[in-house]
Enzyme design. Sequence first.
Site, PDB file in Angstrom:
ATOM      1  N   ALA A  68       0.855  -1.184   0.000  1.00 42.06           N
ATOM      2  CA  ALA A  68       0.000   0.000   0.000  1.00 42.06           C
ATOM      3  C   ALA A  68       0.891   1.234   0.000  1.00 42.06           C
ATOM      4  CB  ALA A  68      -0.874  -0.012   1.248  1.00 42.06           C
ATOM      5  N   GLY A 107       0.502  -5.142   0.779  1.00 44.61           N
ATOM      6  CA  GLY A 107      -0.575  -5.109  -0.205  1.00 44.61           C
ATOM      7  C   GLY A 107      -0.150  -5.677  -1.547  1.00 44.61           C
ATOM      8  N   GLU A 110      -0.674  -9.185  -1.255  1.00 44.04           N
ATOM      9  CA  GLU A 110      -2.126  -9.422  -1.171  1.00 44.04           C
ATOM     10  C   GLU A 110      -2.775  -9.378  -2.558  1.00 44.04           C
ATOM     11  OE1 GLU A 110      -2.384  -6.450   2.032  1.00 44.04           O
ATOM     12  OE2 GLU A 110      -3.574  -7.930   3.135  1.00 44.04           O
ATOM     13  N   GLU A 130       3.659  -5.640   7.318  1.00 46.93           N
ATOM     14  CA  GLU A 130       2.834  -4.602   7.936  1.00 46.93           C
ATOM     15  C   GLU A 130       3.106  -4.436   9.426  1.00 46.93           C
ATOM     16  OE1 GLU A 130       1.798  -6.773   5.696  1.00 46.93           O
ATOM     17  OE2 GLU A 130       0.375  -5.859   4.302  1.00 46.93           O
TER      18      GLU A 130
HETATM   19  C1  3H9 Z   1       0.403  -2.350   3.388  1.00 44.41           C
HETATM   20  O1  3H9 Z   1       0.680  -2.822   2.329  1.00 44.41           O
HETATM   21  C2  3H9 Z   1      -0.966  -2.394   4.006  1.00 44.41           C
HETATM   22  C3  3H9 Z   1      -1.883  -3.353   3.333  1.00 44.41           C
HETATM   23  O2  3H9 Z   1      -1.775  -4.645   3.900  1.00 44.41           O
HETATM   24  C4  3H9 Z   1      -3.341  -3.008   3.554  1.00 44.41           C
HETATM   25  C5  3H9 Z   1      -3.833  -1.747   2.953  1.00 44.41           C
HETATM   26  C6  3H9 Z   1      -5.330  -1.606   3.076  1.00 44.41           C
HETATM   27  N1  3H9 Z   1       4.657   3.426   0.083  1.00 44.41           N
HETATM   28  O3  3H9 Z   1      13.332   1.551   0.631  1.00 44.41           O
HETATM   29  P1  3H9 Z   1      13.746   2.286  -0.575  1.00 44.41           P
HETATM   30  C7  3H9 Z   1       9.488   4.738  -1.013  1.00 44.41           C
HETATM   31  S1  3H9 Z   1       1.562  -1.508   4.279  1.00 44.41           S
HETATM   32  C8  3H9 Z   1       5.167   4.613  -0.258  1.00 44.41           C
HETATM   33  O4  3H9 Z   1      14.798   3.315  -0.433  1.00 44.41           O
HETATM   34  P2  3H9 Z   1      14.855  -0.136  -1.681  1.00 44.41           P
HETATM   35  C9  3H9 Z   1      10.588   5.051  -0.027  1.00 44.41           C
HETATM   36  O5  3H9 Z   1      10.135   5.929   0.965  1.00 44.41           O
HETATM   37  C10 3H9 Z   1       3.007  -1.533   3.266  1.00 44.41           C
HETATM   38  N2  3H9 Z   1       6.478   4.814  -0.502  1.00 44.41           N
HETATM   39  O6  3H9 Z   1      14.172   1.291  -1.764  1.00 44.41           O
HETATM   40  C11 3H9 Z   1      11.623   5.653  -0.929  1.00 44.41           C
HETATM   41  O7  3H9 Z   1      11.213   6.993  -1.195  1.00 44.41           O
HETATM   42  P3  3H9 Z   1      12.274   8.137  -1.426  1.00 44.41           P
HETATM   43  C12 3H9 Z   1       3.745  -2.801   3.369  1.00 44.41           C
HETATM   44  C13 3H9 Z   1       7.282   3.777  -0.401  1.00 44.41           C
HETATM   45  O8  3H9 Z   1      15.061  -0.554  -3.078  1.00 44.41           O
HETATM   46  C14 3H9 Z   1      11.483   4.845  -2.220  1.00 44.41           C
HETATM   47  O9  3H9 Z   1      10.172   4.295  -2.171  1.00 44.41           O
HETATM   48  N3  3H9 Z   1       4.976  -2.708   2.603  1.00 44.41           N
HETATM   49  C15 3H9 Z   1       6.814   2.503  -0.045  1.00 44.41           C
HETATM   50  O10 3H9 Z   1      15.990  -0.106  -0.726  1.00 44.41           O
HETATM   51  C16 3H9 Z   1      12.478   3.735  -2.364  1.00 44.41           C
HETATM   52  O11 3H9 Z   1      12.435   2.928  -1.193  1.00 44.41           O
HETATM   53  C17 3H9 Z   1       6.132  -2.376   3.163  1.00 44.41           C
HETATM   54  O12 3H9 Z   1       6.238  -2.148   4.337  1.00 44.41           O
HETATM   55  C18 3H9 Z   1       5.441   2.345   0.196  1.00 44.41           C
HETATM   56  N4  3H9 Z   1       4.905   1.151   0.527  1.00 44.41           N
HETATM   57  O13 3H9 Z   1      13.767  -1.093  -0.994  1.00 44.41           O
HETATM   58  C19 3H9 Z   1       7.323  -2.330   2.233  1.00 44.41           C
HETATM   59  N5  3H9 Z   1       7.877   1.650  -0.010  1.00 44.41           N
HETATM   60  O14 3H9 Z   1      13.078   7.711  -2.606  1.00 44.41           O
HETATM   61  C20 3H9 Z   1       8.057  -1.034   2.408  1.00 44.41           C
HETATM   62  C21 3H9 Z   1       8.954   2.364  -0.353  1.00 44.41           C
HETATM   63  O15 3H9 Z   1      11.467   9.348  -1.609  1.00 44.41           O
HETATM   64  N6  3H9 Z   1       9.146  -0.855   1.458  1.00 44.41           N
HETATM   65  N7  3H9 Z   1       8.606   3.648  -0.583  1.00 44.41           N
HETATM   66  O16 3H9 Z   1      13.090   8.163  -0.149  1.00 44.41           O
HETATM   67  C22 3H9 Z   1      10.311  -1.550   1.507  1.00 44.41           C
HETATM   68  O17 3H9 Z   1      10.496  -2.446   2.307  1.00 44.41           O
HETATM   69  C23 3H9 Z   1      11.394  -1.132   0.561  1.00 44.41           C
HETATM   70  O18 3H9 Z   1      11.093   0.154   0.097  1.00 44.41           O
HETATM   71  C24 3H9 Z   1      11.578  -2.049  -0.670  1.00 44.41           C
HETATM   72  C25 3H9 Z   1      12.582  -1.388  -1.653  1.00 44.41           C
HETATM   73  C26 3H9 Z   1      12.130  -3.406  -0.210  1.00 44.41           C
HETATM   74  C27 3H9 Z   1      10.286  -2.254  -1.409  1.00 44.41           C
END
Ligand code: 3H9
Length: 706
Positions: A68, A107, A110, A130
Amino acid sequence: MNLNPSADVVTRELRGKVLLVTIDHAPVNALGADVRRGLLAAIEAADAEPAVEAVLIVGAGRNFVAGADIREFGKAPVPPSLPDVCNRIETCAKPVVAAIHGAALGGGLEVALAAHYRLAVDGAKLGLPEVQLGLLPGAGGTQRTPRLIGAQAALDLILSGRHAGAKEAHALGLVDRLGSSGDVLAEGLAYAHELLAAHAPVRRTRDAAALSDRAANLAAVAAARAETVKKARGLFSPMKIVEAVEAAVDQPFEDGLRLERKLFLQCLDSPQRAGLIHAFFAEREVLKAPETRDAKPRALGKIGVVGGGTMGAGIAVAVLDAGLPVTMIERDDASLARGRAHIEKVYDGLIAKGRMSAAAKTDVMTRWSGSISYDALADADLVIEAVFEDMSVKQAVFAELDRVCKAGAVLATNTSYLDIDALAASVARPADVIGLHFFSPANLMKLLEVVVPKQVSADVVATAFELAKKLKKTPVRAGVCDGFIGNRVLAVYRAAADAMMEDGASPYQIDAAVRAFGFPMGPFQVVDLAGGDIGWATRKRRAATRHPQARYVQIADRLCERGWFGQKTGRGFYLYPEGSRSGMPDPEVEAIIETERKRAGITPRNFTDEEIIRRYMAAMINEGANVVHEGIALRPLDVDVTFLYGYGFPRYRGGPMHYADMTGLPTILADIREFAKEDPLFWQPSPLLVELVERGADFASLNQTV
Ligand code: 3H9
């Protein structure tokens, strides 16, 4: 019918009989409102268009979907909701395939679980993280995952938030097929056409059978509940996760989804969600120091470490663990042998725990070399000095480095408080000098304060950030002052704790209150762990510059005078019988405190735990504000990350400055003014705090990218 009405974040294209749906929303394909709308429209189109026989969902760029859009949380919801989108994907009348590369998280997973078939290629990372954001999977993840892989495996994934690789996901049953090449699009299209050729039916995860053994799955839920009660220390969402998965075992799918939604919204509303998401963005924002944007890092092939004591050896281990070669310098052979032994001890500990093989240790140690001559550093790209905390000793080391190091080598000091400007000024190349303040144990602690002296060149700062990345540390940019960000703020809240102790709270009550707030240890336990002699030396050093009217609590000095330095001497604020690491309250310490109170003419009073925390936090926040005000920290979030990564601040509270925002700055300021009635010199409100309250603003308003 136009299958791709707009060049959108979700594009559609007919490939043979398969509608290829590509999520293309940089940087990580997060499921913002446009993406949700696009996915919904794509499924509607697939159902409506006779030429489409199957759907393939892929992600553009490096990931499938990271989840998400975290930035939307806390704002007004925009339809369609992700659960609705997932339900619509699942009810599609034609087979839907998800082909996963990179991250399929939260998400993102999901969405894939709502598809009817899943394929993953090498390098895919699947998970439901999450919980790390104070949430639970809220788009069917708590209901579909257990139906697909059973309650136990689902709970393990959801409660840990860990990522599973493609092979593990396949073994678990999360995905049906492993791609044999890295080309996710080709693999996905081939799989979809193969399914069509085989007349594979629409297969909904809600109907999957992994929960058929109800008793076994309920037992798994009960075991997870018992474990979570013990482990989830103050966290809100883990128990909600258990409840939601229990509903998956116990209730029809639609009822389970309804409960999941209710629990998800409760988590969304919790301050822990706000704290954890603040931490998520803050730890990414700290990487964006101005110099990392403006300058390129220098080469980092060979690293030197001067000093083989606890700190030098810990730093050397961190560097070796990053795969880099280290040359260690010590003053004589015996010290060098001790330095090497310190390093080997770390690896031997890992071998004893079965976390490293003897062969791996031998391999790592081939990258270590030692010398008693500085000349061995002639070709080092970066040298970190970790010798005794004394300016003249450090200047002597830097004079040697100046003499032997090649042009362009970065000269770093691991000092925790000395004036790095003065150290830099003592060599002929001040632009190459920087502070790299590691925290002990340096191979484990994540924080690295990058201390930026006046004359340093931008590419040296960028190199320090690059080193942090290689060492898997979290760098925070700090300016030069006594204690930089962390230790400077620490000195102030320690003083507040000392004052409360002298005024009537026992160190044991203060520690317990601080632990109940969420820190792993209270301040007096920390003293005992670090060694009381260290703080004692600092207090003596500061005595000359201390304000003559400043309150000075002498209790810790009385303990040090007795040689009670904490764990290493068997007693400090606590008693440690026979080398035990968890201390017991010491009646003799309480008697010493009593005597000190009398000496200071203080009539002890009672403190509630709540008052202890109010004072402790007000001191921390006020000095944090000063550090930002003076430009020592770039933004409030840099203070937050310092405390989250170096001082055990509970992550779910987001850091001291975020906590202040959540509490309300007017409340914090009112507390400080109240406390100032007793000690106006200590409790001087930070000008920044006063200004923000006057403007009706908060610390978050200062957190914009620099
Ligand atoms: C969810 O899904 C809830 C659902 O179950 C239900 C909903 C109803 N959103 O980490 P990076 C940005 S909760 C917005 O440096 P990497 C991050 O801030 C979500 N932005 O890259 C950064 O921005 P900036 C569950 C996001 O290659 C840029 O993307 N998911 C999100 O080292 C690059 O990120 C998670 O918790 C996001 N979801 O790693 C996963 N994710 O460039 C969270 C990232 O402006 N994300 N950004 O600083 C991660 O674990 C890592 O970002 C990922 C990539 C492994 C994907």
